[in-house]
Design a protein around this motif. Structure first.
Motif, PDB file in Angstrom:
ATOM      1  N   LYS A  28       0.833  -1.203   0.000  1.00 52.78           N
ATOM      2  CA  LYS A  28       0.000   0.000   0.000  1.00 52.78           C
ATOM      3  C   LYS A  28       0.873   1.261   0.000  1.00 52.78           C
ATOM      4  CE  LYS A  28      -3.941   0.329   2.316  1.00 52.78           C
ATOM      5  NZ  LYS A  28      -4.869   0.444   3.467  1.00 52.78           N
ATOM      6  N   SER A  29       1.936   1.262   0.761  1.00 53.21           N
ATOM      7  CA  SER A  29       2.808   2.431   0.781  1.00 53.21           C
ATOM      8  C   SER A  29       3.598   2.555  -0.519  1.00 53.21           C
ATOM      9  CB  SER A  29       3.741   2.392   1.991  1.00 53.21           C
ATOM     10  OG  SER A  29       4.501   1.221   1.994  1.00 53.21           O
ATOM     11  N   ARG A  30       3.894   1.449  -1.167  1.00 57.56           N
ATOM     12  CA  ARG A  30       4.562   1.516  -2.479  1.00 57.56           C
ATOM     13  C   ARG A  30       3.627   2.113  -3.526  1.00 57.56           C
ATOM     14  NH1 ARG A  30       6.379  -3.097  -0.251  1.00 57.56           N
ATOM     15  NH2 ARG A  30       8.622  -3.250   0.018  1.00 57.56           N
ATOM     16  N   VAL A  34       4.056   5.486  -5.836  1.00 56.84           N
ATOM     17  CA  VAL A  34       3.849   5.577  -7.292  1.00 56.84           C
ATOM     18  C   VAL A  34       2.898   6.725  -7.611  1.00 56.84           C
ATOM     19  CG1 VAL A  34       2.829   4.395  -9.272  1.00 56.84           C
ATOM     20  CG2 VAL A  34       4.380   3.165  -7.766  1.00 56.84           C
ATOM     21  N   ILE A  35       1.821   6.853  -6.835  1.00 54.09           N
ATOM     22  CA  ILE A  35       0.872   7.942  -7.059  1.00 54.09           C
ATOM     23  C   ILE A  35       1.534   9.294  -6.799  1.00 54.09           C
ATOM     24  CG2 ILE A  35      -1.270   8.978  -6.182  1.00 54.09           C
ATOM     25  CD1 ILE A  35      -2.258   6.059  -5.736  1.00 54.09           C
ATOM     26  N   SER A  36       2.376   9.365  -5.788  1.00 51.84           N
ATOM     27  CA  SER A  36       3.080  10.618  -5.490  1.00 51.84           C
ATOM     28  C   SER A  36       4.040  10.998  -6.613  1.00 51.84           C
ATOM     29  CB  SER A  36       3.852  10.497  -4.180  1.00 51.84           C
ATOM     30  OG  SER A  36       2.985  10.242  -3.118  1.00 51.84           O
ATOM     31  N   PHE A  37       4.781  10.022  -7.118  1.00 51.78           N
ATOM     32  CA  PHE A  37       5.691  10.318  -8.235  1.00 51.78           C
ATOM     33  C   PHE A  37       4.921  10.699  -9.494  1.00 51.78           C
ATOM     34  CE2 PHE A  37       8.853   7.441  -5.974  1.00 51.78           C
ATOM     35  CZ  PHE A  37       9.620   8.507  -5.529  1.00 51.78           C
ATOM     36  N   ALA A  39       2.104  12.278  -9.466  1.00 52.52           N
ATOM     37  CA  ALA A  39       1.667  13.655  -9.228  1.00 52.52           C
ATOM     38  C   ALA A  39       2.804  14.638  -9.486  1.00 52.52           C
ATOM     39  CB  ALA A  39       1.152  13.800  -7.800  1.00 52.52           C
ATOM     40  N   VAL A  40       4.017  14.276  -9.065  1.00 51.10           N
ATOM     41  CA  VAL A  40       5.178  15.139  -9.333  1.00 51.10           C
ATOM     42  C   VAL A  40       5.383  15.287 -10.842  1.00 51.10           C
ATOM     43  CG1 VAL A  40       7.706  15.277  -9.164  1.00 51.10           C
ATOM     44  CG2 VAL A  40       6.351  14.672  -7.161  1.00 51.10           C
ATOM     45  N   TYR A  41       5.265  14.180 -11.569  1.00 51.64           N
ATOM     46  CA  TYR A  41       5.408  14.246 -13.028  1.00 51.64           C
ATOM     47  C   TYR A  41       4.321  15.128 -13.640  1.00 51.64           C
ATOM     48  CZ  TYR A  41       5.184  13.029 -17.908  1.00 51.64           C
ATOM     49  OH  TYR A  41       5.115  13.113 -19.261  1.00 51.64           O
ATOM     50  N   ALA A  42       3.081  14.971 -13.173  1.00 51.73           N
ATOM     51  CA  ALA A  42       1.975  15.763 -13.719  1.00 51.73           C
ATOM     52  C   ALA A  42       2.170  17.251 -13.454  1.00 51.73           C
ATOM     53  CB  ALA A  42       0.655  15.282 -13.136  1.00 51.73           C
ATOM     54  N   VAL A  43       2.642  17.599 -12.275  1.00 57.69           N
ATOM     55  CA  VAL A  43       2.895  19.007 -11.951  1.00 57.69           C
ATOM     56  C   VAL A  43       4.019  19.554 -12.834  1.00 57.69           C
ATOM     57  CG1 VAL A  43       3.800  20.547 -10.153  1.00 57.69           C
ATOM     58  CG2 VAL A  43       1.991  18.911  -9.613  1.00 57.69           C
ATOM     59  N   ALA A  67      11.073  11.539 -12.159  1.00 57.37           N
ATOM     60  CA  ALA A  67       9.840  11.038 -11.539  1.00 57.37           C
ATOM     61  C   ALA A  67       9.272   9.869 -12.340  1.00 57.37           C
ATOM     62  CB  ALA A  67       8.810  12.164 -11.429  1.00 57.37           C
ATOM     63  N   LEU A  68       9.333   9.933 -13.660  1.00 57.23           N
ATOM     64  CA  LEU A  68       8.900   8.793 -14.479  1.00 57.23           C
ATOM     65  C   LEU A  68       9.755   7.560 -14.197  1.00 57.23           C
ATOM     66  CD1 LEU A  68       8.151  10.299 -18.005  1.00 57.23           C
ATOM     67  CD2 LEU A  68       6.542   9.235 -16.427  1.00 57.23           C
TER      68      LEU A  68
END
Length: 88
Positions: A28-30, A34-37, A39-43, A67-68
């Motif tokens: 779950k934390s992994r 992935v979702i956080s990275f 989001a960084v890529y999207a920003v 981030a990708l």
């Protein structure tokens, strides 16, 4: 992408993401990582499309590429961590 120098940042991000995945204790934390990275890529992608400053766009290109790579590294870490936890 593989013809430019940004592939180096993709590989660095993948390596760091793979190693960072071992710090997390469950899947779950992994997935959150992935979702956080992502989001960084999207920003980075969103800000880079504004076309304000070439230096900012250049930095965002490298951060977004890393981030990708980190996304790929953490995703690759999930089955490896499961395999290693079954061994030990």
């Amino acid at each position: 992408m593989f013809e430019s120098d940004t592939v180096v940042f993709l590989i660095i991000g993948a390596g760091l993401g793979f190693l960072l995945g071992f710090l997390f204790k469950n899947s779950k934390s992994r997935i959150r990582a992935v979702i956080s990275f992502a989001a960084v890529y999207a920003v980075c992608e969103g800000i880079a499309n504004i076309h304000t400053n070439f230096l900012v766009e250049f930095i965002l290109l490298f951060v977004g590429t890393a981030a990708l790579g980190a996304i790929a590294g953490v995703i690759l870490n999930i089955p490896v961590y499961k395999f290693l936890s079954k061994l030990g």
